[in-house]
Scaffold this motif. Structure first.
Motif, mmCIF file in Angstrom:
data_model
loop_
_atom_site.group_PDB
_atom_site.id
_atom_site.type_symbol
_atom_site.label_atom_id
_atom_site.label_comp_id
_atom_site.label_asym_id
_atom_site.label_seq_id
_atom_site.Cartn_x
_atom_site.Cartn_y
_atom_site.Cartn_z
ATOM 1 N N VAL A 100 26.133 37.891 -41.138
ATOM 2 C CA VAL A 100 25.870 36.797 -39.664
ATOM 3 C C VAL A 100 25.798 35.220 -39.775
ATOM 4 O O VAL A 100 25.727 35.318 -41.400
ATOM 5 C CB VAL A 100 23.891 37.176 -39.469
ATOM 6 N N TYR A 104 24.656 32.249 -39.802
ATOM 7 C CA TYR A 104 23.592 31.379 -39.720
ATOM 8 C C TYR A 104 23.696 30.051 -40.450
ATOM 9 O O TYR A 104 24.709 29.917 -40.830
ATOM 10 C CB TYR A 104 22.072 31.564 -40.202
ATOM 11 N N TRP A 108 19.169 30.263 -33.179
ATOM 12 C CA TRP A 108 19.172 31.157 -34.148
ATOM 13 C C TRP A 108 17.901 31.072 -34.587
ATOM 14 O O TRP A 108 17.659 32.834 -35.396
ATOM 15 C CB TRP A 108 19.948 30.113 -35.427
ATOM 16 N N GLU A 136 16.472 40.063 -37.101
ATOM 17 C CA GLU A 136 16.127 40.547 -37.890
ATOM 18 C C GLU A 136 14.703 41.450 -38.563
ATOM 19 O O GLU A 136 14.906 42.486 -38.866
ATOM 20 C CB GLU A 136 16.662 39.718 -38.855
ATOM 21 N N LEU A 167 22.877 41.896 -33.576
ATOM 22 C CA LEU A 167 24.119 40.925 -34.575
ATOM 23 C C LEU A 167 23.357 42.192 -35.719
ATOM 24 O O LEU A 167 23.931 42.194 -36.980
ATOM 25 C CB LEU A 167 23.867 39.528 -35.333
ATOM 26 N N HIS A 168 21.977 42.041 -35.288
ATOM 27 C CA HIS A 168 21.249 42.863 -36.595
ATOM 28 C C HIS A 168 21.222 44.436 -36.374
ATOM 29 O O HIS A 168 20.042 45.228 -36.905
ATOM 30 C CB HIS A 168 20.140 42.462 -36.752
ATOM 31 N N LEU A 224 30.604 34.156 -33.185
ATOM 32 C CA LEU A 224 30.026 35.258 -33.211
ATOM 33 C C LEU A 224 30.930 36.517 -32.873
ATOM 34 O O LEU A 224 31.668 36.829 -32.170
ATOM 35 C CB LEU A 224 29.141 35.700 -32.189
#
Ligand code: PLP
Length: 342
Positions: A8, A10, A169, A176, A214-215, A250
């Protein structure tokens, strides 16, 4: 095929929040409500520097520092938790801070209590503005930023609630953590789970919605709005998600219809205005669990969740994670409204 997951992406971040935050069961409230209820303690991201805004500020202020800003400007209601977190973070980083705070009569501003006291102690300059001026705050930000520049400073404007693609973010990262918290729970992994949160400017919800994808967080993200309405927040949250996907490239798709879930109907008397039943639930949770909700956000969202569960106990699935987004100092500005005797 052994497909490797892409990491991911970040953006740069500075450490301000005490994370990973605790994840706790609420056994007595679970029993009363007939669901498995947990609380994610983002009210414990710090003390004066606490609540959900700190997670967003880790990314936003990293950018401000990279831009060599020396003065941050932001805005909010008089008792804004976001403004207070920004004021405290600015002091910690050696930045100046200028807050545009909304009040009906700027010539007769509210007492320095709750968050305002902390803003002042942290050395923030407060510019009181009317609700009408708040409505065109873009202009006021331009004026104030120009003032900072004229005095030789370098301004950095943080939008309301730090709710932009960058601030989101903070909650991609929180998603997460939540995926990890849920994986450690005993019993079935497949229980239908909802993460329920208060929504006021949309950044927290947007971050969680992106972070879920994403997680691979297996949970519904359910917002309970504390101002405006469902149509407004569907638009605001979608725009933050869409901007983030475009800006950071993304690897996910996004559908307004499928991914945004908002339970409308619990604004009550209006933003930051309390009803007795909302204050009662704050008292009930404090006594049952030793955990303090706030009157502006989490108290309203928790009240909304309870009402929805009373209507249909299964509406959020078997398992609920209530996201405690902070706001404790707002409670002290409401002491006179709690029914006596407490
Ligand atoms: C700002 C805030 C929220 C709402 O978060 P948004 O990202 O603005 O939607 C919820 N709870 C508390 C205590 C807050 O201060």
């Amino acid at each position: 095929m052994n497909r490797k997951k892409t990491p991911v992406p970040y953006p740069p971040r500075i450490e301000l929040a005490r994370i990973q935050t605790p994840f706790q069961p609420l056994p007595r409230m679970s029993e009363r409500l007939g669901v498995e209820l947990y609380i994610k303690r983002d009210d414990l991201t710090g003390v004066a520097l606490s609540g959900n805004k700190v997670r967003k500020l880790e990314f936003v202020l990293a950018h401000a520092l990279a831009e060599k800003a020396d003065t941050v400007l932001t805005c909010g209601g008089a008792q804004s938790n976001h403004a207070r977190a920004t004021a405290v973070a600015a002091a910690r980083l050696g930045l100046r801070c200028r807050l545009l705070l909304r009040t009906p009569d700027p010539l007769d501003p509210p007492q320095p209590e709750g968050n305002i006291l902390l803003d002042r102690l942290a050395g923030a300059e407060i510019v009181w503005i009317t609700p009408e001026e708040y409505g065109r705050r873009g202009e006021i930000f331009d004026r104030e930023a120009a003032l900072v520049s004229r005095k030789g400073g370098k301004p950095y404007v943080i939008p309301e609630g730090a709710s932009n693609a960058l601030g989101a973010w903070g909650y991609v990262k929180a998603a997460e953590e939540l995926a990890h918290d849920l994986a450690l729970l005993p019993g079935k992994r497949t229980k239908e789970t909802s993460v329920i949160l208060a929504t006021g400017s949309g950044g927290t919800a947007a971050g969680l919605i992106l972070g879920r994808r994403l997680h691979e967080l297996k949970a519904r993200i359910v917002s309970i709005n504390v101002c405006d309405d469902r149509a407004y927040f569907t638009k605001v949250i979608s725009e933050i998600c869409e901007n983030a996907i475009a800006e950071y490239n993304l690897p996910i798709s996004f559908s307004r219809k499928k991914e945004i879930e908002i339970v409308d109907g619990y604004v009550g008397r209006g933003y930051a205005l309390s009803r007795p039943e909302e204050l009662d639930i704050i008292k009930e949770v404090a006594r049952a669990e030793g955990t303090f909700l706030d009157p502006v956000y989490t108290g309203k969202a928790f009240y909304g969740m309870v009402k929805e569960l009373q209507r249909d106990r299964a509406c959020f699935g078997e398992r609920i994670v209530f996201l405690h987004t902070g706001g404790i100092f707002g409670l002290f500005a409401k002491s006179s409204e709690f029914a006596a005797p407490l």
